[in-house]
Design a protein around this motif. Sequence first.
Motif, mmCIF file in Angstrom:
data_model
loop_
_atom_site.group_PDB
_atom_site.id
_atom_site.type_symbol
_atom_site.label_atom_id
_atom_site.label_comp_id
_atom_site.label_asym_id
_atom_site.label_seq_id
_atom_site.Cartn_x
_atom_site.Cartn_y
_atom_site.Cartn_z
ATOM 1 N N SER A 121 -3.113 -5.461 5.014
ATOM 2 C CA SER A 121 -2.060 -4.544 5.475
ATOM 3 C C SER A 121 -2.214 -4.228 6.953
ATOM 4 O O SER A 121 -1.242 -4.302 7.724
ATOM 5 C CB SER A 121 -2.109 -3.247 4.654
ATOM 6 O OG SER A 121 -1.902 -3.497 3.286
ATOM 7 N N PHE A 122 -3.436 -3.880 7.375
ATOM 8 C CA PHE A 122 -3.656 -3.517 8.769
ATOM 9 C C PHE A 122 -3.541 -4.716 9.707
ATOM 10 O O PHE A 122 -3.192 -4.554 10.880
ATOM 11 C CB PHE A 122 -5.036 -2.869 8.928
ATOM 12 C CG PHE A 122 -5.077 -1.433 8.485
ATOM 13 C CD1 PHE A 122 -4.375 -0.453 9.170
ATOM 14 C CD2 PHE A 122 -5.810 -1.051 7.375
ATOM 15 C CE1 PHE A 122 -4.398 0.872 8.763
ATOM 16 C CE2 PHE A 122 -5.851 0.268 6.949
ATOM 17 C CZ PHE A 122 -5.138 1.231 7.646
ATOM 18 N N PHE A 133 0.644 -5.482 9.776
ATOM 19 C CA PHE A 133 1.607 -4.518 10.313
ATOM 20 C C PHE A 133 1.825 -4.657 11.829
ATOM 21 O O PHE A 133 2.975 -4.651 12.273
ATOM 22 C CB PHE A 133 1.167 -3.099 9.956
ATOM 23 C CG PHE A 133 2.280 -2.092 10.028
ATOM 24 C CD1 PHE A 133 3.441 -2.267 9.309
ATOM 25 C CD2 PHE A 133 2.158 -0.964 10.826
ATOM 26 C CE1 PHE A 133 4.480 -1.348 9.372
ATOM 27 C CE2 PHE A 133 3.179 -0.037 10.900
ATOM 28 C CZ PHE A 133 4.348 -0.235 10.174
ATOM 29 N N PHE A 178 9.571 2.725 10.271
ATOM 30 C CA PHE A 178 8.352 1.920 10.190
ATOM 31 C C PHE A 178 7.390 2.487 9.152
ATOM 32 O O PHE A 178 6.626 1.731 8.542
ATOM 33 C CB PHE A 178 7.677 1.836 11.557
ATOM 34 C CG PHE A 178 8.283 0.808 12.466
ATOM 35 C CD1 PHE A 178 8.460 -0.499 12.034
ATOM 36 C CD2 PHE A 178 8.673 1.123 13.759
ATOM 37 C CE1 PHE A 178 9.019 -1.466 12.861
ATOM 38 C CE2 PHE A 178 9.224 0.175 14.594
ATOM 39 C CZ PHE A 178 9.405 -1.125 14.147
ATOM 40 N N GLY A 179 7.403 3.800 8.948
ATOM 41 C CA GLY A 179 6.572 4.387 7.906
ATOM 42 C C GLY A 179 6.972 3.888 6.526
ATOM 43 O O GLY A 179 6.116 3.585 5.691
ATOM 44 N N TRP A 213 5.749 0.385 6.157
ATOM 45 C CA TRP A 213 4.313 0.353 5.890
ATOM 46 C C TRP A 213 4.032 0.540 4.398
ATOM 47 O O TRP A 213 3.187 -0.157 3.823
ATOM 48 C CB TRP A 213 3.602 1.413 6.715
ATOM 49 C CG TRP A 213 2.189 1.684 6.259
ATOM 50 C CD1 TRP A 213 1.742 2.751 5.539
ATOM 51 C CD2 TRP A 213 1.042 0.857 6.484
ATOM 52 N NE1 TRP A 213 0.393 2.654 5.300
ATOM 53 C CE2 TRP A 213 -0.064 1.497 5.866
ATOM 54 C CE3 TRP A 213 0.848 -0.357 7.140
ATOM 55 C CZ2 TRP A 213 -1.348 0.959 5.899
ATOM 56 C CZ3 TRP A 213 -0.444 -0.891 7.165
ATOM 57 C CH2 TRP A 213 -1.513 -0.244 6.552
ATOM 58 N N LEU A 265 4.931 -2.583 2.647
ATOM 59 C CA LEU A 265 3.909 -3.595 2.910
ATOM 60 C C LEU A 265 2.678 -3.374 2.034
ATOM 61 O O LEU A 265 2.126 -4.335 1.473
ATOM 62 C CB LEU A 265 3.521 -3.562 4.388
ATOM 63 C CG LEU A 265 2.335 -4.443 4.813
ATOM 64 C CD1 LEU A 265 2.630 -5.910 4.524
ATOM 65 C CD2 LEU A 265 2.024 -4.242 6.289
ATOM 66 N N LEU A 266 2.242 -2.128 1.925
ATOM 67 C CA LEU A 266 1.082 -1.828 1.077
ATOM 68 C C LEU A 266 1.299 -2.338 -0.342
ATOM 69 O O LEU A 266 0.396 -2.930 -0.955
ATOM 70 C CB LEU A 266 0.838 -0.318 1.046
ATOM 71 C CG LEU A 266 -0.085 0.291 2.094
ATOM 72 C CD1 LEU A 266 -0.125 1.804 1.912
ATOM 73 C CD2 LEU A 266 -1.486 -0.292 2.014
ATOM 74 N N SER A 295 -0.672 7.705 3.221
ATOM 75 C CA SER A 295 0.198 7.133 4.255
ATOM 76 C C SER A 295 1.350 8.076 4.581
ATOM 77 O O SER A 295 1.728 8.228 5.753
ATOM 78 C CB SER A 295 0.750 5.782 3.788
ATOM 79 O OG SER A 295 -0.290 4.854 3.574
ATOM 80 N N GLN A 327 2.160 9.711 8.135
ATOM 81 C CA GLN A 327 3.472 9.556 8.750
ATOM 82 C C GLN A 327 4.030 10.899 9.207
ATOM 83 O O GLN A 327 4.583 11.015 10.309
ATOM 84 C CB GLN A 327 4.436 8.894 7.770
ATOM 85 C CG GLN A 327 5.855 8.743 8.320
ATOM 86 C CD GLN A 327 6.797 8.167 7.278
ATOM 87 O OE1 GLN A 327 6.391 7.420 6.393
ATOM 88 N NE2 GLN A 327 8.083 8.506 7.388
#
Length: 241
Positions: free
Chosen positions: A29-30, A33, A164-165, A168, A171-172, A218, A222
């Motif tokens: 993930s990191f 992103f 974008f939050g 994220w 994506l997680l 997260s 955020q």
Amino acid sequence: MEFLGLLSFGDKGWGDELFHGLLVTLALSFATFPVAIALSFLIHWGKVSSIAPVRVAARAYTTVFKSLPEILTLLILYYQSQAAVAWVIRWVAPDRDFSMSPFLAGLIALSLVISAYGSEVVRAALNAVGRGQFEAAKSLGLSPFNTFFRVILPQLWRHAIPGFGNLWVILLKDTSLVSVIALSDITHVAELAINTTREPFFFYLVIAAIYILLVTLSSRAQRRLEQRASKGFNREEASNV
């Protein structure tokens, strides 16, 4: 207590394997992103480019990767593109071979998908900033580089953080898809544990709790970022009312 023993570290439990799987999930993930964010800006600039082929290609990119299921993008990239690249390498250098790691395939595939949506976040954030900021910076003699990084970007992030939050968080959750190409993320490890222990409900409940915890943390991060980015703006907006 018997179920808790399944989460112990060592030969008798799956705690260490699940912890390693969690680290792989977070690492993917990191790593993905920042690449996805950078691509989001590039794709947006392509879509507003004055060069027609660049504009068409960027719009086609967004359409394709927003339309395809994430797992299909991952499988095509991992199997088909890997075979194509290997064929080219063998044609150029017959004694060489090519193999794409599941981690790299997951990074590329998820970056492509997230950036397709991220380009829309960039577009909306830039529209919220307004053209007047560009014109004001130009009247002060700032270069396009300084205009973007010193004037536009600090204001853009305030509007882009919510979008974008959300990406994220998506994506997680989408990192779980890499389990189908045998990357040892937390979902893949849980499947191995289930096949060994025959306890599907317990291990699915465990990874569900882990994902809920990750998304909760997260969301809090955020909100902190949104509050920090909005300092000064809220007072200014209140004074204008």
